[in-house]
Motif scaffolding. Structure first.
Motif, PDB file in Angstrom:
ATOM      1  N   THR A 224       2.051  -2.854  10.321  1.00  0.00           N
ATOM      2  CA  THR A 224       2.396  -1.503  10.548  1.00  0.00           C
ATOM      3  C   THR A 224       2.630  -1.111  11.826  1.00  0.00           C
ATOM      4  O   THR A 224       2.333  -1.896  12.646  1.00  0.00           O
ATOM      5  CB  THR A 224       1.213  -0.576   9.980  1.00  0.00           C
ATOM      6  OG1 THR A 224       0.032  -0.782  10.687  1.00  0.00           O
ATOM      7  CG2 THR A 224       0.843  -0.868   8.679  1.00  0.00           C
ATOM      8  N   ASP A 225       2.916   0.049  12.115  1.00  0.00           N
ATOM      9  CA  ASP A 225       2.850   0.674  13.536  1.00  0.00           C
ATOM     10  C   ASP A 225       1.560   1.191  13.841  1.00  0.00           C
ATOM     11  O   ASP A 225       0.748   0.890  12.999  1.00  0.00           O
ATOM     12  CB  ASP A 225       3.988   1.953  13.460  1.00  0.00           C
ATOM     13  CG  ASP A 225       4.415   2.147  14.938  1.00  0.00           C
ATOM     14  OD1 ASP A 225       3.732   1.439  15.884  1.00  0.00           O
ATOM     15  OD2 ASP A 225       5.165   3.174  14.995  1.00  0.00           O
ATOM     16  N   SER A 226       1.182   1.581  15.099  1.00  0.00           N
ATOM     17  CA  SER A 226      -0.041   1.896  15.432  1.00  0.00           C
ATOM     18  C   SER A 226      -0.117   3.118  14.892  1.00  0.00           C
ATOM     19  O   SER A 226       0.313   4.327  15.233  1.00  0.00           O
ATOM     20  CB  SER A 226      -0.079   2.075  17.162  1.00  0.00           C
ATOM     21  OG  SER A 226      -1.380   2.464  17.549  1.00  0.00           O
ATOM     22  N   GLU A 227      -1.346   3.380  14.129  1.00  0.00           N
ATOM     23  CA  GLU A 227      -1.699   4.510  13.513  1.00  0.00           C
ATOM     24  C   GLU A 227      -3.231   4.757  13.050  1.00  0.00           C
ATOM     25  O   GLU A 227      -3.872   3.513  13.153  1.00  0.00           O
ATOM     26  CB  GLU A 227      -0.906   4.817  12.261  1.00  0.00           C
ATOM     27  CG  GLU A 227      -1.013   3.791  11.204  1.00  0.00           C
ATOM     28  CD  GLU A 227      -0.096   4.079   9.827  1.00  0.00           C
ATOM     29  OE1 GLU A 227      -0.080   5.154   9.494  1.00  0.00           O
ATOM     30  OE2 GLU A 227       0.540   2.968   9.370  1.00  0.00           O
ATOM     31  N   VAL A 228      -3.521   5.743  12.470  1.00  0.00           N
ATOM     32  CA  VAL A 228      -5.245   6.028  11.853  1.00  0.00           C
ATOM     33  C   VAL A 228      -4.943   5.479  10.302  1.00  0.00           C
ATOM     34  O   VAL A 228      -4.086   6.093   9.778  1.00  0.00           O
ATOM     35  CB  VAL A 228      -5.498   7.335  12.286  1.00  0.00           C
ATOM     36  CG1 VAL A 228      -6.698   7.423  11.706  1.00  0.00           C
ATOM     37  CG2 VAL A 228      -5.728   7.549  13.910  1.00  0.00           C
ATOM     38  N   LYS A 229      -5.877   4.935  10.059  1.00  0.00           N
ATOM     39  CA  LYS A 229      -6.013   4.505   8.678  1.00  0.00           C
ATOM     40  C   LYS A 229      -4.800   3.744   8.152  1.00  0.00           C
ATOM     41  O   LYS A 229      -4.127   4.059   7.021  1.00  0.00           O
ATOM     42  CB  LYS A 229      -6.418   5.634   7.752  1.00  0.00           C
ATOM     43  CG  LYS A 229      -7.765   6.279   8.142  1.00  0.00           C
ATOM     44  CD  LYS A 229      -8.638   6.367   7.115  1.00  0.00           C
ATOM     45  CE  LYS A 229      -9.661   7.113   7.430  1.00  0.00           C
ATOM     46  NZ  LYS A 229     -11.056   6.292   7.828  1.00  0.00           N
ATOM     47  N   PRO A 230      -4.094   2.632   8.699  1.00  0.00           N
ATOM     48  CA  PRO A 230      -2.785   2.164   8.316  1.00  0.00           C
ATOM     49  C   PRO A 230      -3.399   1.190   7.139  1.00  0.00           C
ATOM     50  O   PRO A 230      -4.454   0.983   6.790  1.00  0.00           O
ATOM     51  CB  PRO A 230      -2.704   1.145   9.221  1.00  0.00           C
ATOM     52  CG  PRO A 230      -3.819   0.832  10.172  1.00  0.00           C
ATOM     53  CD  PRO A 230      -4.572   2.176   9.946  1.00  0.00           C
ATOM     54  N   HIS A 231      -2.278   1.194   6.164  1.00  0.00           N
ATOM     55  CA  HIS A 231      -2.748   0.727   4.721  1.00  0.00           C
ATOM     56  C   HIS A 231      -1.547  -0.131   4.380  1.00  0.00           C
ATOM     57  O   HIS A 231      -0.398   0.134   4.504  1.00  0.00           O
ATOM     58  CB  HIS A 231      -3.116   1.767   3.842  1.00  0.00           C
ATOM     59  CG  HIS A 231      -2.407   2.653   3.587  1.00  0.00           C
ATOM     60  ND1 HIS A 231      -2.413   3.843   4.145  1.00  0.00           N
ATOM     61  CD2 HIS A 231      -1.376   2.979   2.446  1.00  0.00           C
ATOM     62  CE1 HIS A 231      -1.291   4.664   3.606  1.00  0.00           C
ATOM     63  NE2 HIS A 231      -0.570   3.896   2.603  1.00  0.00           N
ATOM     64  N   VAL A 232      -1.690  -0.920   3.161  1.00  0.00           N
ATOM     65  CA  VAL A 232      -0.588  -1.462   2.294  1.00  0.00           C
ATOM     66  C   VAL A 232      -1.156  -1.099   0.974  1.00  0.00           C
ATOM     67  O   VAL A 232      -2.094  -1.579   0.700  1.00  0.00           O
ATOM     68  CB  VAL A 232      -0.531  -3.092   2.659  1.00  0.00           C
ATOM     69  CG1 VAL A 232       0.196  -3.528   1.712  1.00  0.00           C
ATOM     70  CG2 VAL A 232      -0.407  -3.261   4.221  1.00  0.00           C
ATOM     71  N   ILE A 233      -0.143  -0.862  -0.019  1.00  0.00           N
ATOM     72  CA  ILE A 233      -0.396  -0.661  -1.283  1.00  0.00           C
ATOM     73  C   ILE A 233       0.598  -1.686  -1.981  1.00  0.00           C
ATOM     74  O   ILE A 233       1.761  -1.810  -1.787  1.00  0.00           O
ATOM     75  CB  ILE A 233       0.104   0.581  -1.743  1.00  0.00           C
ATOM     76  CG1 ILE A 233      -1.010   1.606  -1.047  1.00  0.00           C
ATOM     77  CG2 ILE A 233      -0.107   0.877  -3.139  1.00  0.00           C
ATOM     78  CD1 ILE A 233      -0.862   3.126  -1.256  1.00  0.00           C
ATOM     79  N   VAL A 234      -0.007  -2.365  -3.095  1.00  0.00           N
ATOM     80  CA  VAL A 234       0.798  -3.397  -3.777  1.00  0.00           C
ATOM     81  C   VAL A 234       0.690  -2.860  -5.143  1.00  0.00           C
ATOM     82  O   VAL A 234      -0.412  -2.367  -5.716  1.00  0.00           O
ATOM     83  CB  VAL A 234      -0.070  -4.751  -3.647  1.00  0.00           C
ATOM     84  CG1 VAL A 234       0.830  -5.821  -4.806  1.00  0.00           C
ATOM     85  CG2 VAL A 234      -0.353  -5.283  -2.456  1.00  0.00           C
ATOM     86  N   ARG A 235       1.871  -2.933  -5.695  1.00  0.00           N
ATOM     87  CA  ARG A 235       2.172  -2.271  -7.025  1.00  0.00           C
ATOM     88  C   ARG A 235       2.242  -3.761  -7.880  1.00  0.00           C
ATOM     89  O   ARG A 235       3.567  -4.462  -7.619  1.00  0.00           O
ATOM     90  CB  ARG A 235       3.454  -1.475  -7.402  1.00  0.00           C
ATOM     91  CG  ARG A 235       3.774  -1.073  -8.908  1.00  0.00           C
ATOM     92  CD  ARG A 235       2.772  -0.523  -9.590  1.00  0.00           C
ATOM     93  NE  ARG A 235       3.137   0.162 -10.754  1.00  0.00           N
ATOM     94  CZ  ARG A 235       2.988  -0.448 -12.028  1.00  0.00           C
ATOM     95  NH1 ARG A 235       2.258  -1.469 -12.365  1.00  0.00           N
ATOM     96  NH2 ARG A 235       3.296   0.171 -12.977  1.00  0.00           N
ATOM     97  N   LEU A 236       1.465  -4.022  -8.696  1.00  0.00           N
ATOM     98  CA  LEU A 236       1.364  -5.251  -9.544  1.00  0.00           C
ATOM     99  C   LEU A 236       2.607  -5.521 -10.446  1.00  0.00           C
ATOM    100  O   LEU A 236       2.753  -4.241 -10.886  1.00  0.00           O
ATOM    101  CB  LEU A 236       0.239  -5.685 -10.080  1.00  0.00           C
ATOM    102  CG  LEU A 236      -1.155  -5.855  -9.312  1.00  0.00           C
ATOM    103  CD1 LEU A 236      -2.341  -6.246 -10.258  1.00  0.00           C
ATOM    104  CD2 LEU A 236      -0.821  -6.820  -8.356  1.00  0.00           C
TER     105      LEU A 236
END
Length: 163
Positions: free
Chosen positions: A62-74
């Motif tokens: 990710t870029d620099s950010e507050v609370k970065p995340h990755v969401i995976v849809r199975l």
């Protein structure tokens, strides 16, 4: 003949060398799933996102950010036996990932936290046998208020398909 030489492109797509990641029982439910990052950066390699969900590993950043995340849809709804997450960095960048939080969801809207760690480095193993009966989504995030990047090389979700 007038043709021009083709420039060789150097990219960030070579996946990092994954440490040995012990699987949980069942099928690799993350294989064939979809990945959505909160942001992307010049260090990201979208063409290797699918590999993050498979045993060979890939790269997402990710870029620099507050609370970065990755969401995976199975690819399919599943009863989970466990999740293995590996960091894409080694050594000096490992602190960018923590505190790391892993949550699961059946609908992608309501999330249940199943793991949290302040310890950098990973890989993190989350045993979920009997605790995650109907899961279609997994979210991995850094859970603090620092503005920083987030990078992973593996999100492996194991269990039994329900459909």
């Amino acid at each position: 003949d007038g043709s021009q030489p083709v420039a060789k492109v150097v990219s960030n797509t070579d996946p990092p060398k994954l440490p040995p990641l012990e699987p949980f029982p069942g099928e690799l439910l993350s294989a064939g799933g979809l990945v959505k990052l909160s942001t992307t950066s010049n260090w990201d390699a979208p063409e290797s996102h699918a590999a993050v969900l498979e045993t060979k590993g890939g790269r997402l950043h990710t870029d620099s950010e507050v609370k970065p995340h990755v969401i995976v849809r199975l690819a399919k709804l599943g009863e989970l036996s466990g999740i293995v997450v590996a960091d894409a960095s080694s050594g000096y960048n490992a602190s960018r990932i923590v505190p790391i939080k892993i949550s699961i969801s059946e609908d992608g809207q309501s999330w249940q936290e199943v793991f949290r760690s302040e310890t950098p480095g990973g890989p993190w193993r989350v045993a979920l046998d009997g605790k995650a009966p109907r899961v279609a989504w997994v979210k991995v995030e850094r859970d603090d208020d620092r503005k920083e990047v987030f990078h992973l090389s593996a999100i492996h979700v194991y269990g039994r398909r329900l459909q």
